[in-house]
Design a protein around this motif. Sequence first.
Motif, short mmCIF file in Angstrom:
data_model
loop_
_atom_site.label_atom_id
_atom_site.label_comp_id
_atom_site.label_asym_id
_atom_site.label_seq_id
_atom_site.Cartn_x
_atom_site.Cartn_y
_atom_site.Cartn_z
N TYR A 49 35.40 58.82 93.72
CA TYR A 49 35.42 58.80 92.26
C TYR A 49 34.83 60.08 91.70
CZ TYR A 49 35.64 56.56 87.71
OH TYR A 49 35.96 56.24 86.42
N LYS A 98 37.19 62.87 91.83
CA LYS A 98 38.27 62.71 90.86
C LYS A 98 37.85 63.10 89.45
CE LYS A 98 41.74 59.27 89.68
NZ LYS A 98 42.20 57.90 89.91
N HIS A 156 31.15 52.85 86.22
CA HIS A 156 31.36 51.41 86.08
C HIS A 156 30.43 50.84 85.02
CE1 HIS A 156 27.94 51.45 88.97
NE2 HIS A 156 27.53 50.41 88.26
N TYR A 166 41.61 40.48 88.62
CA TYR A 166 40.81 41.58 89.15
C TYR A 166 40.95 41.65 90.67
CZ TYR A 166 38.30 42.35 84.75
OH TYR A 166 37.98 42.64 83.46
N PHE A 172 37.94 45.55 90.24
CA PHE A 172 38.72 46.54 89.51
C PHE A 172 39.94 45.87 88.86
CE2 PHE A 172 42.17 49.58 89.12
CZ PHE A 172 41.55 50.64 88.50
N LYS A 173 40.23 46.31 87.65
CA LYS A 173 41.46 45.92 86.97
C LYS A 173 41.94 47.13 86.19
CE LYS A 173 43.44 42.08 84.40
NZ LYS A 173 43.12 40.80 83.73
N ASN A 174 43.23 47.43 86.27
CA ASN A 174 43.77 48.62 85.63
C ASN A 174 43.41 48.73 84.16
OD1 ASN A 174 44.99 49.87 87.82
ND2 ASN A 174 46.92 48.80 87.54
N ALA A 175 43.43 47.63 83.44
CA ALA A 175 43.21 47.66 82.00
C ALA A 175 41.76 47.97 81.61
CB ALA A 175 43.62 46.33 81.37
N GLY A 195 39.17 49.13 84.43
CA GLY A 195 38.52 49.98 85.42
C GLY A 195 37.56 49.19 86.29
#
Length: 129
Positions: A66, A69, A76, A96, A117-120, A122
């Motif tokens: 992370y 990136k 989080h 999630y 984690f969930k795309n919508a 993070g």
Amino acid sequence: MQVDHIGYVVKSIEKSVMEFEKLGYAKNSDFFIDENRNVKIQFIKNNETVVELIEPMNENADAYAYYKKINNGPYHICYKVKDIDNSIKQFVRDGYLLVKEKEKAIAFDNKCVAFLFKNAIGLIELVEE
């Protein structure tokens, strides 16, 4: 659920603390070395806002990818939960992905934490009260 802290991945805790102090933050915990996660940790606080500074110690740290990136930045949000097992099940039912199974964390007096984690939204962390 209540927010416990915001996790912030950084290259250098020492340098980041100096910058956060300019924003009114102060250290509010001991400095931790979490060898299981290969990270150094320092909690800082400004009024009611707690930030967890996370410095990856090497490329094996979960936070390292992370950091590579995004460089320094929010990593989080951590939420306090009463029953971590039931909370994990509920989040998984809600779509999630459990990315780090629950395990004890030295920075939380060996209370259990887990990452999802969930795309919508993070990455989130759950810490058992």
